[in-house]
Design an enzyme around this catalytic site. Structure first.
Site, short mmCIF file in Angstrom:
data_model
loop_
_atom_site.label_atom_id
_atom_site.label_comp_id
_atom_site.label_asym_id
_atom_site.label_seq_id
_atom_site.Cartn_x
_atom_site.Cartn_y
_atom_site.Cartn_z
N LYS A 69 0.82 -1.20 0.00
CA LYS A 69 0.00 0.00 0.00
C LYS A 69 0.86 1.27 0.00
O LYS A 69 0.45 2.31 -0.46
CB LYS A 69 -0.92 0.01 1.22
CG LYS A 69 -2.00 -1.06 1.20
CD LYS A 69 -2.87 -0.98 2.44
CE LYS A 69 -3.95 -2.06 2.40
NZ LYS A 69 -4.80 -2.01 3.62
N ARG A 70 2.07 1.13 0.52
CA ARG A 70 2.93 2.30 0.68
C ARG A 70 3.36 2.91 -0.65
O ARG A 70 3.65 4.10 -0.72
CB ARG A 70 4.17 1.94 1.49
CG ARG A 70 3.86 1.55 2.93
CD ARG A 70 5.12 1.15 3.66
NE ARG A 70 4.83 0.72 5.02
CZ ARG A 70 5.74 0.23 5.85
NH1 ARG A 70 6.99 0.12 5.46
NH2 ARG A 70 5.41 -0.15 7.07
#
Length: 494
Positions: free
Chosen positions: A257-258
């Site tokens: 997700k980063r």
């Protein structure tokens, strides 16, 4: 053969991860290829991770991508509720857990956190932390169990796994897999809060909903023997398993997700089209066979028609942003002008706040962007002319220099300032400029390349100089021409 029924069972914990959407797609394709049912089930047993609005994200994502479910929380097919917390309220999971206790296949566990932590503190000879429960509460007497329950002592319900022998199961992708039973933990079925664990609720719900094929990530391969022992304990038919390879950022790291590429919503925010995303993620770990082996662009109905799970790879799939861009670009090219305008308008409006000819702009943008997010950087000059270097007027191919640009723009100023010049007729204006170039005994590029620089301050623009003039209209065109001529005149005189 029973009717094929698959399910997509996401947790409402936020945005739709690319891997989750691929699972939904594969489940949909398996069902629809066989004329079966695709079911949406919401797995919200982990209340701590529940996120407000996540359910709406799930509905909207499935709707936008065309993965229409036949049954779900909003479409009762007779085997609901389709939300696990609502199912739990009916007592269904506790009922089946107690059935296993009566059969001797499960037991109450009253161990507190401190005792469980003490188990985890033990280390094997190889240095590996031991997490397998030691079956301590399996040996409690009936009287001890009843006394603990009567006293309201917190408990969980665990499955009683065999400790000897092996368990073998079949996966459609990985084949037969055998696991030593001594590696299987007595997993928790009912948590101390009364909610079922993900693993237990899955088995019960899949059986009660008639699920014939279970599609999920390969990280669940190690849990599958536990599921099968549950099926066998109940005497239920085991579904067909299809475990999919993980989606990776690179050879070492999972998609995270980063990095801003992990979810469907992230990709939409970057200007991808829903169908392009679906097309691309289908190819993440799957490839078509036979006559379709070289094809890359597939509509959803085409995928339903040719779908074959045998094309799913065992190897991890690397998420390639450049490949996604290429596929998305092809989808953009295939849009009708009206469809492209509808999708491009919000991106145009975010970057341009003055009056422009959007129809002509879109006609030039459509072949020039791979992602909708490519649009704003291409058109930011409409509102304000950037501060550009006069060296941009030098172009070997067009044989232009700042001095020749001054000559060209001075001649164009007379034409473009004329009240009789029709800016709504792009082709007519181009022909007038072409005639002017012929009279000056130069090629079109010599005359029009400087016009594009004067109007945009950029080397690359969505359309040539004539297109830009027609997009921005007479007043702004003449104003920018005057600015360019003044700057060039001052530079040339120096």
């Amino acid at each position: 053969m029973s009717k094929v029924r698959t399910r997509f069972a996401p947790s409402p914990t936020g945005r739709m991860h690319v891997g989750n959407l691929r699972t939904a797609l594969y489940a949909y394709l398996i069902a629809k290829h066989e004329g079966g049912d695709f079911i949406l089930r919401i797995e919200d047993t982990d209340q701590e991770r529940f996120m407000e609005g996540a359910l709406e994200i799930i509905y909207r994502t499935l709707e936008k991508t065309g993965l229409v479910h036949d049954e779900g929380p909003d479409k009762d097919g007779g085997v609901g509720p389709y939300v696990q917390s609502e199912r739990n309220a009916t007592g269904v999971y506790l009922k089946y857990a107690k059935q296993l206790i009566e059969q001797g296949d499960a037991y109450y566990c009253f161990c507190d956190k401190e005792r469980l932590e003490s188990l985890r503190s033990k280390v094997s000879e190889t240095g590996t932390e031991i997490v397998v429960y030691d079956k301590h509460c399996l040996h409690l007497s009936k009287e001890e169990i009843e006394a603990n329950l009567a006293a309201g002592k917190p408990y969980v319900i665990r499955i009683n796994m065999p400790t000897e022998g092996t368990t073998t199961f079949h996966d459609e992708i990985y084949g037969d897999i055998t696991v030593p039973n001594e590696e299987l933990d007595d997993m928790i079925l009912i948590k101390s809060d009364g909610y079922p664990t993900y693993n237990f609720a899955n088995v019960v719900d899949d059986h009660l909903m008639g699920i014939t094929h279970v599609i999920r990530g390969s990280e669940y391969l190690s849990s599958t023997p536990k599921y099968n022992l549950l099926y066998e304990a109940f005497g239920w038919e085991i579904p067909a398993y299809i475990h999919c390879p993980p989606v990776m950022k690179d050879a070492q790291n999972k998609l995270s997700k980063r990095n801003g590429d992990a979810s469907y919503q992230d990709l939409i925010a970057k200007g991808c089209l829903p169908q392009a995303i679906l097309n691309y993620i289908c190819l993440l770990g799957w490839s078509p066979k036979g006559e379709y082996a070289e094809q890359e662009i597939f509509s959803l109905p085409e995928l339903v028609k040719i779908w074959d799970p045998a094309g799913i790879s065992k190897s991890p799939a690397i998420f390639d942003p450049l490949k996604l861009r290429a596929i998305n670009a092809e989808y953009i090219r295939r849009l009708s002008p009206e469809e492209f305008r509808q999708k491009a308008d919000p991106w145009i409006d975010s970057a341009v706040h003055c009056s422009i000819n959007k129809e002509l702009l879109c006609a030039n943008l459509q072949p020039r962007c791979e992602m909708l997010s490519d649009i704003p950087p291409q058109i930011d000059f409409f509102d304000a002319l950037p501060d550009y270097d006069l060296s941009l007027y030098t172009n070997k191919k067009q044989k232009t220099t700042p001095a020749s640009a001054l000559e060209a723009l001075t001649a164009l100023e007379l034409l473009l300032s004329d009240e009789g010049t029709d800016y709504s007729d792009r082709d007519g204006l181009f022909d007038a400029c072409k005639a002017l170039a012929e009279r000056m005994e130069h090629k079109n590029g010599w005359l029009l390349y400087p016009l594009g620089i004067a109007l945009s301050g950029k080397q690359r623009t969505p359309g040539g100089g004539v297109d830009l003039a027609c997009m921005m209209g007479r007043d702004k065109t003449v104003e920018r021409l005057h600015t360019a001529i003044d700057r060039l005149r001052a530079a040339v005189q120096e």
